[in-house]
Every structure is written in C-alpha cells, then in structure tokens.
Design a protein around this motif. Structure first.
Motif, PDB file in Angstrom:
ATOM      1  N   UNK A  46       0.823  -1.202   0.000  1.00 13.68           N
ATOM      2  CA  UNK A  46       0.000   0.000   0.000  1.00 13.68           C
ATOM      3  C   UNK A  46       0.860   1.256   0.000  1.00 13.68           C
ATOM      4  N   UNK A  47       2.007   1.197   0.693  1.00 12.08           N
ATOM      5  CA  UNK A  47       2.900   2.355   0.725  1.00 12.08           C
ATOM      6  C   UNK A  47       3.501   2.614  -0.647  1.00 12.08           C
ATOM      7  N   UNK A 110       6.548  16.173   0.199  1.00 13.18           N
ATOM      8  CA  UNK A 110       5.267  16.873   0.278  1.00 13.18           C
ATOM      9  C   UNK A 110       4.094  15.914   0.396  1.00 13.18           C
ATOM     10  N   UNK A 111       4.155  14.770  -0.287  1.00 11.38           N
ATOM     11  CA  UNK A 111       3.028  13.842  -0.292  1.00 11.38           C
ATOM     12  C   UNK A 111       3.129  12.793   0.811  1.00 11.38           C
ATOM     13  N   UNK A 112       4.232  12.051   0.809  1.00 10.40           N
ATOM     14  CA  UNK A 112       4.322  10.856   1.647  1.00 10.40           C
ATOM     15  C   UNK A 112       4.847  11.126   3.047  1.00 10.40           C
ATOM     16  N   UNK A 151       8.842   3.752   0.758  1.00 12.47           N
ATOM     17  CA  UNK A 151       9.260   5.069   0.291  1.00 12.47           C
ATOM     18  C   UNK A 151      10.582   4.982  -0.460  1.00 12.47           C
ATOM     19  N   UNK A 152      11.515   4.208   0.063  1.00 13.88           N
ATOM     20  CA  UNK A 152      12.834   4.098  -0.574  1.00 13.88           C
ATOM     21  C   UNK A 152      12.737   3.443  -1.945  1.00 13.88           C
ATOM     22  N   UNK A 212      14.113  10.570   3.883  1.00 15.41           N
ATOM     23  CA  UNK A 212      12.702  10.974   3.959  1.00 15.41           C
ATOM     24  C   UNK A 212      11.896  10.008   4.819  1.00 15.41           C
ATOM     25  N   UNK A 213      12.070   8.709   4.581  1.00 20.39           N
ATOM     26  CA  UNK A 213      11.295   7.726   5.342  1.00 20.39           C
ATOM     27  C   UNK A 213      11.708   7.704   6.811  1.00 20.39           C
TER      28      UNK A 213
END
Length: 260
Positions: A46-47, A110-112, A151-152, A212-213
């Motif tokens: 889902x991610x 911005x999104x995740x 994310x990565x 980011x993650x």
C-alpha cells in the motif's frame, strides 16, 4: 544561564541518541522484514502504491516541464556560440544527475512524509501503538519498516521515471525547434552522457529515500499524546527532510566530481 545551556545540550544529545538508536533499529528490522512473511507486506504494498503509483501524474508533469525548459532555452542560446551539441550534456547533468533525484524527493516529502508522520502520530494519540506492544507486535517492524522500504523503493523507481519523462518530453519539443530522428537524438544522448550519471542518480535516490522515510517515521513516533503535536511533527518532518536531502545532494555532487 549556564544551567539552561547545559540543559539544551543534554536535550540535544538525548534526541540525537534516540534518533541514532531508532535508525539502527529501522535498518536491522528491515533486513529481518525481507526474510519474513507477515501482514506487514500488505502495508509495504500500500505504501508503494501511494508513494509511487499515485505520484506518477505529478512526476510526469515535472519531468516533461523540465525537459521542455532545458531544450527550449538550450537550443535558443547554445547554437549562437557553436555549442549546440552541449544541450545533451546539459540534459544529462540537469535531469539525470541533479534535478531528477532532488525534485522527486521534494514531491515525496510533500506527499508521503507528511502523510506518514500524520498517520503514525494519530496512532500514538489513539493508543494503537500501545495496543501493538501489548500483544507482542514490534511497532518498528510492523509500522515503520514497511513505510521505510516502501518510500525508498518508490523514490528510486520514480526517479527513473522522471528521467525518462524529462528526456522523452525534451525530444518531442525538439521536433518543433530542430527536427531530429528518435534514433539520432538518443544516440547523441548516449554519446554525450556519462555512464556514471545513472549510478549517481540512483544512489542519490537511495539516500533521499532513506532520509525521507526515516525523518517521517521518527517524527511520527515522537508524538507523546496530544493531537496538537501532530502538525508540529509534520512540519519537522518536512523541514528536516528538505534540509538533509539538500545537504546530502551537495555532498554527493561534490564527491562525484572528485571520483568521476
């Protein structure tokens, strides 16, 4: 005054130690996660769907727009100096090496990053994290790791797609300014591009994805119990993510010029 400074230093050291420990746990659990078959794979899927697939429209727009700007400005200026072929080097450096990975990272932040921090923060406030711990489920393994990996993986794939969108978009625009065959256009790209550019681009995406993650999950878990803290940790996730990605980009770019 001295006591206040000392308290600030101790707080910063404590926060750094906690962040370092969280990061090490995240890396360790990521290796274990790949060996296990559990419901966390649904969270991972889902991610990737949210971070990767649902961001394709934005990435396509940015990639094509960047390619258009470079090709229009480049073909308008460079031939005046007898350096028309330099446009292919500029496409390689600007899209593949620099702005491709960086703009993709900004979109993901911005999104995740905001979504992850908000989601985890709400779970802390609603005592869902305590519920997982009470039944023997590790929140890092079940909640943080799938988002970390998702994310990565997504940012690496999106970066490749961004590069493709930018280069293909620039080709179609070039047909209105200086028509050239598809084969000749991409042959020139291969001639004037450096093979190291792809490696550097992918490596930057990997580093950005980790940053980011990590910042998103770390700050999400930092919520202590009040809903008013959630907007604060979201802002921290965005600020830290942007800052660290820009610093990492500068360092990698500097080192790449020394090694390649």
């Amino acid at each position: 005054m001295i006591e206040k400074i000392g308290a600030n230093i101790r707080e910063k050291v404590t926060n750094f130690s906690y962040a370092a420990g969280f990061f090490l746990s995240l890396i360790k659990e990521s290796f274990f996660f790949l060996r296990q078959k559990h419901v966390g794979f649904k969270v991972l899927t889902m991610q990737i769907l949210f971070t990767g697939f649902e961001a394709l429209s934005v990435i396509t727009l940015l990639g094509v727009a960047l390619g258009v700007v470079i090709i229009v400005q480049g073909l308008a200026i460079l031939p005046q100096f007898g350096q028309g072929d330099l446009i292919f080097t500029i496409l390689d450096v600007v899209i593949t090496r620099e702005l491709g990975p960086l703009l993709t990272a900004f979109v993901i932040i911005a999104r995740s990053a905001t979504a992850i921090s908000t989601e985890l923060g709400n779970m802390v406030v609603s005592n869902e994290i305590e519920a997982y711990v009470s039944v023997g489920i590790d929140p890092i393994s079940y909640l943080a790791v799938p988002r970390f990996l998702g994310v990565t993986i997504s940012i690496i794939l999106l970066n490749l797609y961004f590069n493709l969108a930018g280069l293909v978009g620039s080709y179609f625009i070039a047909q209105f300014i200086h028509p050239v065959t598809f084969a000749e256009y991409f042959r020139n790209l291969l001639i004037f591009s450096k093979p190291a550019s792809i490696f550097i681009s992918l490596f930057k995406s990997l580093v950005f994805g980790i940053i980011i993650s990590f910042t998103a999950t770390y700050n999400g878990f930092r919520v202590e119990g009040s809903t008013t803290e959630i907007p604060q940790v979201v802002i921290k996730s965005v600020g830290q993510g942007l800052t660290l990605c820009i610093i990492a980009n500068a360092i990698i770019t500097a080192l790449s010029h020394l090694w390649f």
